[in-house]
Design a protein around this motif. Structure first.
Motif, short mmCIF file in Angstrom:
data_model
loop_
_atom_site.label_atom_id
_atom_site.label_comp_id
_atom_site.label_asym_id
_atom_site.label_seq_id
_atom_site.Cartn_x
_atom_site.Cartn_y
_atom_site.Cartn_z
N THR A 58 0.79 -1.40 0.19
CA THR A 58 0.05 0.01 0.05
C THR A 58 0.89 1.29 0.02
N VAL A 59 1.94 1.29 0.78
CA VAL A 59 2.68 2.37 1.04
C VAL A 59 3.57 2.52 -0.23
N TYR A 60 4.39 1.53 -0.44
CA TYR A 60 5.48 1.69 -1.67
C TYR A 60 5.18 1.33 -3.03
N ARG A 61 3.96 0.76 -3.15
CA ARG A 61 3.73 0.51 -4.61
C ARG A 61 2.38 1.32 -4.84
N LEU A 62 1.86 2.02 -3.92
CA LEU A 62 0.51 2.64 -4.18
C LEU A 62 0.56 4.12 -3.81
N TYR A 63 0.79 4.45 -2.52
CA TYR A 63 0.77 5.93 -2.19
C TYR A 63 1.97 6.47 -2.32
N LEU A 64 3.30 5.92 -2.37
CA LEU A 64 4.32 6.81 -2.47
C LEU A 64 4.63 7.13 -4.17
N PRO A 65 4.56 6.25 -4.96
CA PRO A 65 4.44 6.53 -6.51
C PRO A 65 3.47 7.59 -6.91
N SER A 66 2.18 7.31 -6.41
CA SER A 66 1.18 8.33 -6.77
C SER A 66 1.36 9.47 -6.41
N THR A 67 1.56 9.70 -5.11
CA THR A 67 1.90 10.99 -4.33
C THR A 67 3.16 11.72 -5.02
N LEU A 68 4.33 11.12 -5.03
CA LEU A 68 5.38 11.83 -5.57
C LEU A 68 5.29 12.06 -7.16
N ALA A 69 4.36 11.40 -7.78
CA ALA A 69 4.09 11.63 -9.13
C ALA A 69 3.36 13.03 -9.06
N LEU A 70 2.43 13.37 -8.16
CA LEU A 70 1.80 14.85 -8.24
C LEU A 70 2.86 15.93 -8.11
N PHE A 71 3.95 15.35 -6.95
CA PHE A 71 4.72 16.36 -6.66
C PHE A 71 5.65 16.79 -7.80
N THR A 72 6.22 15.88 -8.69
CA THR A 72 7.06 16.02 -9.76
C THR A 72 6.26 16.22 -11.04
#
Length: 218
Positions: free
Chosen positions: A132-146
């Motif tokens: 949930t954290v490493y394959r779902l939340y982090l990629p999607s959230t960091l994609a918004l930031f970048t």
């Protein structure tokens, strides 16, 4: 306001889920007392993450499971598990060939049925939390930031790297193995549009390694 809440949420998730593994220490002996607090913590994490992503699970992910045949999902899970096992085996062979000793030694002499149940449950919940954290939340959230600099690859790389270095307490070979495994798990998460495949594969990989350790120590 929405952006502020997004940043705040990201900081809270990092503080609770991402940063603590960097300060983890290897377990030298597995006992009921050691696993009781870990079990409760993992239950709390799993419940909170499940509630947080309830909307995505009930709509996007369940819908994607209906679209893909169950047989294909099972085949994809087996393939993912196989790749994880091959990667882990190769890293183990390299570690042995280079005579690299792990920075930990686990005493498995006092294993019993209740402890086995506790460990298996912990592995299942931790697999769900990590996916949930490493394959779902982090990629999607960091994609918004970048998004402004169009650096989707950077978001993916950071997510995998953070997952890899969360295993630093197990040694450098474990970090490399986790990095390669993280790429595999993220690939299947994107391919299947669900973390279900990765969660099950991740769980069976961890439990397989633990069982092998148990019988090799016996």
């Amino acid at each position: 306001m929405k952006k502020f809440l997004l940043y705040l949420e990201f900081l809270l998730v990092c503080a609770v889920f991402v940063i603590p593994p960097f300060f983890a220490k290897p377990v030298s002996e597995i006992q009921n007392s050691n696993f009781s607090l870990t079990f409760l913590r993992l239950v709390f994490l799993a419940i909170s993450l499940l509630i947080y992503y309830r909307h995505e699970f009930t709509k996007n992910q369940i819908k994607s499971v209906k679209k893909i045949a169950i047989l294909m999902q099972a085949g994809s899970g087996i393939l993912c598990y196989g790749i994880l096992m091959v990667t882990g085996t190769i890293m183990s062979v390299i570690t042995i060939a280079l005579k690299i000793k792990p920075p930990y030694s686990i005493n498995l002499s006092d294993m019993n049925a209740p402890l086995w149940i506790s460990i298996i449950t912990c592995f299942l919940i931790s697999a769900f939390c990590e996916e949930t954290v490493y394959r779902l939340y982090l990629p999607s959230t960091l994609a918004l930031f970048t998004a402004k600099i169009n650096a989707c690859f950077l978001a993916e790389f950071i997510s995998v790297a953070v997952f890899a270095f969360s295993h630093i307490y197990l040694g450098v070979p474990a970090v490399i193995n986790a990095f390669l495994s993280g790429i595999t798990l993220r690939f299947f998460a994107v391919k299947n549009k669900t973390i279900l495949t990765g969660t099950i594969s991740h769980f069976f990989y961890n439990i397989t390694i633990f069982i092998l350790m148990y019988y090799l120590k016996a």
